[in-house]
Scaffold this motif. Structure first.
Motif, PDB file in Angstrom:
ATOM      1  N   ARG A 145      20.566 -70.271 -57.869  1.00  0.00           N
ATOM      2  CA  ARG A 145      21.426 -69.246 -58.456  1.00  0.00           C
ATOM      3  C   ARG A 145      20.649 -68.368 -59.435  1.00  0.00           C
ATOM      4  O   ARG A 145      20.820 -67.143 -59.461  1.00  0.00           O
ATOM      5  N   ILE A 146      19.771 -68.964 -60.231  1.00  0.00           N
ATOM      6  CA  ILE A 146      18.973 -68.187 -61.182  1.00  0.00           C
ATOM      7  C   ILE A 146      18.023 -67.255 -60.432  1.00  0.00           C
ATOM      8  O   ILE A 146      17.850 -66.091 -60.809  1.00  0.00           O
ATOM      9  N   VAL A 147      17.435 -67.744 -59.338  1.00  0.00           N
ATOM     10  CA  VAL A 147      16.542 -66.900 -58.534  1.00  0.00           C
ATOM     11  C   VAL A 147      17.302 -65.703 -57.979  1.00  0.00           C
ATOM     12  O   VAL A 147      16.807 -64.570 -58.001  1.00  0.00           O
ATOM     13  N   ARG A 148      18.513 -65.910 -57.496  1.00  0.00           N
ATOM     14  CA  ARG A 148      19.321 -64.796 -56.982  1.00  0.00           C
ATOM     15  C   ARG A 148      19.621 -63.776 -58.078  1.00  0.00           C
ATOM     16  O   ARG A 148      19.545 -62.576 -57.854  1.00  0.00           O
ATOM     17  N   ILE A 149      19.969 -64.251 -59.246  1.00  0.00           N
ATOM     18  CA  ILE A 149      20.281 -63.351 -60.364  1.00  0.00           C
ATOM     19  C   ILE A 149      19.059 -62.530 -60.751  1.00  0.00           C
ATOM     20  O   ILE A 149      19.132 -61.303 -60.878  1.00  0.00           O
ATOM     21  N   VAL A 150      17.929 -63.192 -60.933  1.00  0.00           N
ATOM     22  CA  VAL A 150      16.708 -62.494 -61.356  1.00  0.00           C
ATOM     23  C   VAL A 150      16.230 -61.527 -60.268  1.00  0.00           C
ATOM     24  O   VAL A 150      15.868 -60.378 -60.563  1.00  0.00           O
ATOM     25  N   ALA A 151      16.241 -61.958 -59.008  1.00  0.00           N
ATOM     26  CA  ALA A 151      15.800 -61.084 -57.915  1.00  0.00           C
ATOM     27  C   ALA A 151      16.690 -59.847 -57.819  1.00  0.00           C
ATOM     28  O   ALA A 151      16.195 -58.723 -57.699  1.00  0.00           O
ATOM     29  N   GLY A 152      17.997 -60.046 -57.868  1.00  0.00           N
ATOM     30  CA  GLY A 152      18.913 -58.909 -57.808  1.00  0.00           C
ATOM     31  C   GLY A 152      18.727 -57.966 -58.977  1.00  0.00           C
ATOM     32  O   GLY A 152      18.733 -56.739 -58.823  1.00  0.00           O
ATOM     33  N   PHE A 153      18.532 -58.527 -60.168  1.00  0.00           N
ATOM     34  CA  PHE A 153      18.325 -57.712 -61.364  1.00  0.00           C
ATOM     35  C   PHE A 153      17.067 -56.857 -61.228  1.00  0.00           C
ATOM     36  O   PHE A 153      17.076 -55.659 -61.516  1.00  0.00           O
ATOM     37  N   LEU A 206      17.760 -46.012 -49.914  1.00  0.00           N
ATOM     38  CA  LEU A 206      17.640 -46.724 -51.184  1.00  0.00           C
ATOM     39  C   LEU A 206      18.990 -47.235 -51.673  1.00  0.00           C
ATOM     40  O   LEU A 206      19.048 -48.201 -52.425  1.00  0.00           O
ATOM     41  N   TRP A 207      20.064 -46.615 -51.234  1.00  0.00           N
ATOM     42  CA  TRP A 207      21.395 -47.125 -51.576  1.00  0.00           C
ATOM     43  C   TRP A 207      21.625 -48.493 -50.939  1.00  0.00           C
ATOM     44  O   TRP A 207      22.297 -49.355 -51.506  1.00  0.00           O
ATOM     45  N   PHE A 208      21.044 -48.711 -49.756  1.00  0.00           N
ATOM     46  CA  PHE A 208      21.124 -50.025 -49.110  1.00  0.00           C
ATOM     47  C   PHE A 208      20.368 -51.063 -49.942  1.00  0.00           C
ATOM     48  O   PHE A 208      20.833 -52.179 -50.128  1.00  0.00           O
ATOM     49  N   THR A 209      19.204 -50.670 -50.458  1.00  0.00           N
ATOM     50  CA  THR A 209      18.431 -51.560 -51.327  1.00  0.00           C
ATOM     51  C   THR A 209      19.229 -51.917 -52.569  1.00  0.00           C
ATOM     52  O   THR A 209      19.250 -53.074 -53.000  1.00  0.00           O
ATOM     53  N   SER A 231      26.022 -62.753 -56.487  1.00  0.00           N
ATOM     54  CA  SER A 231      26.158 -64.059 -55.843  1.00  0.00           C
ATOM     55  C   SER A 231      25.617 -65.184 -56.728  1.00  0.00           C
ATOM     56  O   SER A 231      26.045 -66.325 -56.608  1.00  0.00           O
ATOM     57  N   GLY A 232      24.680 -64.847 -57.620  1.00  0.00           N
ATOM     58  CA  GLY A 232      24.188 -65.853 -58.558  1.00  0.00           C
ATOM     59  C   GLY A 232      25.255 -66.306 -59.535  1.00  0.00           C
ATOM     60  O   GLY A 232      25.264 -67.442 -59.990  1.00  0.00           O
ATOM     61  N   PHE A 233      26.186 -65.413 -59.850  1.00  0.00           N
ATOM     62  CA  PHE A 233      27.263 -65.745 -60.782  1.00  0.00           C
ATOM     63  C   PHE A 233      28.511 -66.273 -60.066  1.00  0.00           C
ATOM     64  O   PHE A 233      29.154 -67.200 -60.538  1.00  0.00           O
ATOM     65  N   THR A 234      28.857 -65.662 -58.927  1.00  0.00           N
ATOM     66  CA  THR A 234      30.125 -65.978 -58.275  1.00  0.00           C
ATOM     67  C   THR A 234      30.025 -67.009 -57.155  1.00  0.00           C
ATOM     68  O   THR A 234      31.042 -67.491 -56.685  1.00  0.00           O
ATOM     69  N   ARG A 235      28.791 -67.279 -56.699  1.00  0.00           N
ATOM     70  CA  ARG A 235      28.553 -68.174 -55.559  1.00  0.00           C
ATOM     71  C   ARG A 235      29.096 -67.609 -54.257  1.00  0.00           C
ATOM     72  O   ARG A 235      29.222 -68.323 -53.264  1.00  0.00           O
ATOM     73  N   PHE A 236      29.441 -66.328 -54.205  1.00  0.00           N
ATOM     74  CA  PHE A 236      29.878 -65.674 -52.971  1.00  0.00           C
ATOM     75  C   PHE A 236      28.752 -64.792 -52.463  1.00  0.00           C
ATOM     76  O   PHE A 236      28.294 -63.892 -53.158  1.00  0.00           O
TER      77      PHE A 236
END
Length: 79
Positions: free
Chosen positions: A5-13, A36-39, A49-54
């Protein structure tokens, strides 16, 4: 909170931050329709997803029958 979950949060950020910084520096024009909007969409999904698990991709893969865990893994820490 798990490592996954932390990896997802950091990667998305970092994906969203890099797009915002490129836009602010004038290297990217997010005012125009582009890929770039897709990115940005992918980064935002990783982040939330790191916060909501969805995660939409998790849902799609589960419906396609992809196993959620390696059947040979007994420790829960297998890659």
């Amino acid at each position: 909170m798990t490592v996954n979950r932390i990896v997802r949060i950091v990667a998305g950020f970092f994906i969203m931050l890099s797009l915002i910084l490129a836009h602010v520096m004038g290297q990217v024009d997010l005012g125009k329709l582009s890929w770039l909007w897709f990115t940005l969409f992918v980064g935002a999904n990783l982040f939330q997803s790191g916060f909501t698990r969805f995660c939409p991709m998790d849902t799609i893969l589960e419906k396609l029958g992809v196993p959620t865990q390696d059947p040979n893994c007994t420790t829960g820490r297998c890659g």
